[in-house]
Write a protein that holds these residues in place. Sequence first.
Motif, mmCIF file in Angstrom:
data_model
loop_
_atom_site.group_PDB
_atom_site.id
_atom_site.type_symbol
_atom_site.label_atom_id
_atom_site.label_comp_id
_atom_site.label_asym_id
_atom_site.label_seq_id
_atom_site.Cartn_x
_atom_site.Cartn_y
_atom_site.Cartn_z
ATOM 1 N N ALA A 182 0.832 -1.213 0.000
ATOM 2 C CA ALA A 182 0.000 0.000 0.000
ATOM 3 C C ALA A 182 0.864 1.260 0.000
ATOM 4 O O ALA A 182 1.725 1.396 0.849
ATOM 5 C CB ALA A 182 -0.887 0.005 1.242
ATOM 6 N N HIS A 183 0.503 2.224 -0.835
ATOM 7 C CA HIS A 183 -0.281 2.189 -2.070
ATOM 8 C C HIS A 183 0.606 2.750 -3.180
ATOM 9 O O HIS A 183 0.222 3.650 -3.912
ATOM 10 C CB HIS A 183 -1.542 3.075 -1.976
ATOM 11 N N TYR A 184 1.790 2.260 -3.274
ATOM 12 C CA TYR A 184 2.802 2.792 -4.191
ATOM 13 C C TYR A 184 3.832 1.692 -4.455
ATOM 14 O O TYR A 184 3.854 0.677 -3.748
ATOM 15 C CB TYR A 184 3.490 4.022 -3.586
ATOM 16 N N PRO A 185 4.700 1.873 -5.431
ATOM 17 C CA PRO A 185 5.723 0.846 -5.685
ATOM 18 C C PRO A 185 6.639 0.667 -4.482
ATOM 19 O O PRO A 185 7.231 1.633 -3.994
ATOM 20 C CB PRO A 185 6.503 1.404 -6.884
ATOM 21 N N GLN A 186 6.731 -0.551 -3.980
ATOM 22 C CA GLN A 186 7.657 -0.848 -2.892
ATOM 23 C C GLN A 186 9.077 -0.921 -3.457
ATOM 24 O O GLN A 186 9.286 -1.201 -4.637
ATOM 25 C CB GLN A 186 7.291 -2.159 -2.229
ATOM 26 N N ASP A 187 10.036 -0.685 -2.585
ATOM 27 C CA ASP A 187 11.437 -0.779 -2.981
ATOM 28 C C ASP A 187 11.704 -2.155 -3.586
ATOM 29 O O ASP A 187 11.240 -3.169 -3.055
ATOM 30 C CB ASP A 187 12.319 -0.567 -1.745
ATOM 31 N N PRO A 188 12.435 -2.229 -4.697
ATOM 32 C CA PRO A 188 12.758 -3.542 -5.286
ATOM 33 C C PRO A 188 13.401 -4.504 -4.294
ATOM 34 O O PRO A 188 13.235 -5.722 -4.408
ATOM 35 C CB PRO A 188 13.726 -3.188 -6.427
ATOM 36 N N ALA A 189 14.125 -3.958 -3.299
ATOM 37 C CA ALA A 189 14.746 -4.823 -2.299
ATOM 38 C C ALA A 189 13.698 -5.545 -1.465
ATOM 39 O O ALA A 189 13.912 -6.683 -1.024
ATOM 40 C CB ALA A 189 15.662 -3.999 -1.388
ATOM 41 N N PHE A 190 12.545 -4.891 -1.226
ATOM 42 C CA PHE A 190 11.467 -5.554 -0.495
ATOM 43 C C PHE A 190 10.862 -6.670 -1.336
ATOM 44 O O PHE A 190 10.564 -7.755 -0.831
ATOM 45 C CB PHE A 190 10.392 -4.549 -0.094
ATOM 46 N N MET A 191 10.684 -6.403 -2.627
ATOM 47 C CA MET A 191 10.165 -7.434 -3.527
ATOM 48 C C MET A 191 11.120 -8.632 -3.562
ATOM 49 O O MET A 191 10.685 -9.788 -3.506
ATOM 50 C CB MET A 191 9.977 -6.863 -4.927
ATOM 51 N N ASP A 192 12.416 -8.353 -3.648
ATOM 52 C CA ASP A 192 13.409 -9.434 -3.653
ATOM 53 C C ASP A 192 13.324 -10.251 -2.362
ATOM 54 O O ASP A 192 13.441 -11.483 -2.385
ATOM 55 C CB ASP A 192 14.820 -8.860 -3.794
ATOM 56 N N ALA A 193 13.140 -9.554 -1.241
ATOM 57 C CA ALA A 193 13.071 -10.235 0.057
ATOM 58 C C ALA A 193 11.850 -11.152 0.123
ATOM 59 O O ALA A 193 11.928 -12.263 0.662
ATOM 60 C CB ALA A 193 13.036 -9.214 1.189
ATOM 61 N N CYS A 194 10.724 -10.700 -0.423
ATOM 62 C CA CYS A 194 9.521 -11.535 -0.424
ATOM 63 C C CYS A 194 9.709 -12.759 -1.312
ATOM 64 O O CYS A 194 9.227 -13.855 -0.988
ATOM 65 C CB CYS A 194 8.312 -10.718 -0.868
ATOM 66 N N ASP A 195 10.393 -12.588 -2.447
ATOM 67 C CA ASP A 195 10.743 -13.741 -3.288
ATOM 68 C C ASP A 195 11.544 -14.755 -2.473
ATOM 69 O O ASP A 195 11.285 -15.963 -2.503
ATOM 70 C CB ASP A 195 11.584 -13.305 -4.487
ATOM 71 N N GLU A 196 12.534 -14.248 -1.763
ATOM 72 C CA GLU A 196 13.452 -15.116 -1.016
ATOM 73 C C GLU A 196 12.761 -15.828 0.146
ATOM 74 O O GLU A 196 12.996 -17.020 0.393
ATOM 75 C CB GLU A 196 14.609 -14.267 -0.479
ATOM 76 N N VAL B 71 0.230 -6.217 -5.729
ATOM 77 C CA VAL B 71 0.875 -4.976 -6.172
ATOM 78 C C VAL B 71 -0.189 -4.002 -6.682
ATOM 79 O O VAL B 71 -0.850 -4.274 -7.689
ATOM 80 C CB VAL B 71 1.906 -5.257 -7.280
ATOM 81 N N PRO B 72 -0.367 -2.852 -6.016
ATOM 82 C CA PRO B 72 -1.369 -1.878 -6.465
ATOM 83 C C PRO B 72 -0.764 -0.799 -7.363
ATOM 84 O O PRO B 72 0.429 -0.494 -7.289
ATOM 85 C CB PRO B 72 -1.859 -1.259 -5.161
ATOM 86 N N THR B 73 -1.627 -0.240 -8.202
ATOM 87 C CA THR B 73 -1.248 0.961 -8.949
ATOM 88 C C THR B 73 -1.210 2.140 -7.982
ATOM 89 O O THR B 73 -2.086 2.264 -7.124
ATOM 90 C CB THR B 73 -2.282 1.227 -10.061
ATOM 91 N N PRO B 74 -0.236 3.029 -8.073
ATOM 92 C CA PRO B 74 -0.153 4.167 -7.147
ATOM 93 C C PRO B 74 -1.385 5.068 -7.245
ATOM 94 O O PRO B 74 -1.828 5.395 -8.349
ATOM 95 C CB PRO B 74 1.107 4.910 -7.596
ATOM 96 N N GLY B 75 -1.922 5.454 -6.104
ATOM 97 C CA GLY B 75 -3.048 6.378 -6.078
ATOM 98 C C GLY B 75 -3.991 6.095 -4.933
ATOM 99 O O GLY B 75 -4.172 4.934 -4.548
#
Length: 520
Positions: free
Chosen positions: A36-50, A57-61
């Motif tokens: 919520a409610h914007y692009p999360q840091d790519p490092a957070f996405m990588d951590a969730c993958d791991e 993933v929401p569109t910003p707004g």
Amino acid sequence: NRHQDFAYVGNAVPNSQQWRDAKRLKDAGMTIIRAAHYPQDPAFMDACDELGLFIIVPTPGWQYWNKDPKFGELVHENTRQIIRRDRNHTSVLMWEPILNETRYPEDFALKALDITHEEFPYPGRPVAAADMNSAGVKDNYDVLYGWTDDIGKEGTPENKCIFTREFGEMVDDWYAHNCLNRAARSWGEKPMLTAALSLSDTYGEMFHGQRQFIGGCQWHPFDHQRGYHPDPYYGGIYDAFRQKKYAFEMFRSQDRTQEPMVFVANEMTQFSDEDVVVFSNCDSVRLTQFEGDKVLTLPVVHDAGDKPCAPVVFKGFWNFWKAREYSYKQRNWQRVSLLAEGIKDGKVVCSEKKMPSRRSTKIRLYADEMGRKLTADGSDFIVVVAEITDDNGNVKRLAKDNIMFSIEGEGRIIGDETIFANPRAVEWGSAPILVQATDKPGSITIHARSAFSGVYAPAEATLTIESVAAEMPKCFTDEPSAKTVRTASASAAASQQMTDEERQRTLEEVNRQQMDFGIQ
């Protein structure tokens, strides 16, 4: 739901803390994170993958629509870009290609769905979610945001999955923002327990064995600043420094597949409730009062249509006057304790013993590394916590000390007296600081002492940690930014951008939108 906001630094969260946040959510038993409610840091996405976490993933707004066609086009472009950025992450469960809590026309919703299928072309797989009461959503989107109450209602499609995007908020109104589940850690035992039990009830009410209902996301795991309201958000299961609250233990107890756990939500202070609440994922809990004065075993109720592990309540198990009798009259304070034992398959598999803290005599320091070392890249930081304890290491939850920190070696403290970061007031027994590495790996020694020294002040403490070399070369100059202090008059001037009438109209509109989109 997750905002990437951290105490003092706001959105400027280093990669290591992005990973630690994902690990904290995993440790609490969470499975799905809504970004919520914007692009999360790519490092957070990588951590969730791991770590094996799903992400929506929401569109910003958020709560804003402009009738100019160009606005909708820009939103759609954002949707394309964020799907292209994140679609190769294995953690992505689905997309939210619309604007959060916003009234938009049907053609916008349908176009957003088309774009999602174009950018993520996997037929037969649910890929898009949106509020079920928004234009164009009910009949077209794969997953509908709603509540269990919506199932079976006229107009709710029977072939669509229902997911609650934000649960846990019981706000009185959207002006005052008083809420049963919002309990600052510093408020102590009763507010935190009330919040944890309220979240437990809400969590249980959501799951009634309905096949159509597939889950939900609690709002919100971390306390944070919000911008649109003067009060910080206090409903996290962690505070802004990522110190745990009772609600963390409640959620952790809901997963019976994880390591057996038992947590006593009672600090045995002179103000603690007589009833002792225990959170556990075991079959039953045995509670022993004062080394045998009273022993009782109660089941942990497991209900597939409700809470997987209901809180266990031991009536009348803390008695301050009985404790005083042992401590004061019999000089046998060592006997004053509560021992909770988790029992599974007839065997004790975990336990926790609590004793009331006596006189404040020591400071205890620990670094909240969570298995990931501080990186010497000039940006990375960790939380270091000073706890006030008695001689036996029991935390003095009601201590009112102020801790002065100093540091030596390859590190620095983020913040100073201008933001009350150092010295730091003790709240609910602890005082956290942020320690940032320089760009040179090495030892960092943190000292903590009472800001008001004296014979009866808690003894000072020292902790040494090691930072490790960065894997990537730096691309900046390692110089802390200069202090910028915004004056009160400047803040006041900035706040006068809206008239009272405009502000009231805006608040009324927010209230209507919250009701429209099913916030309970």
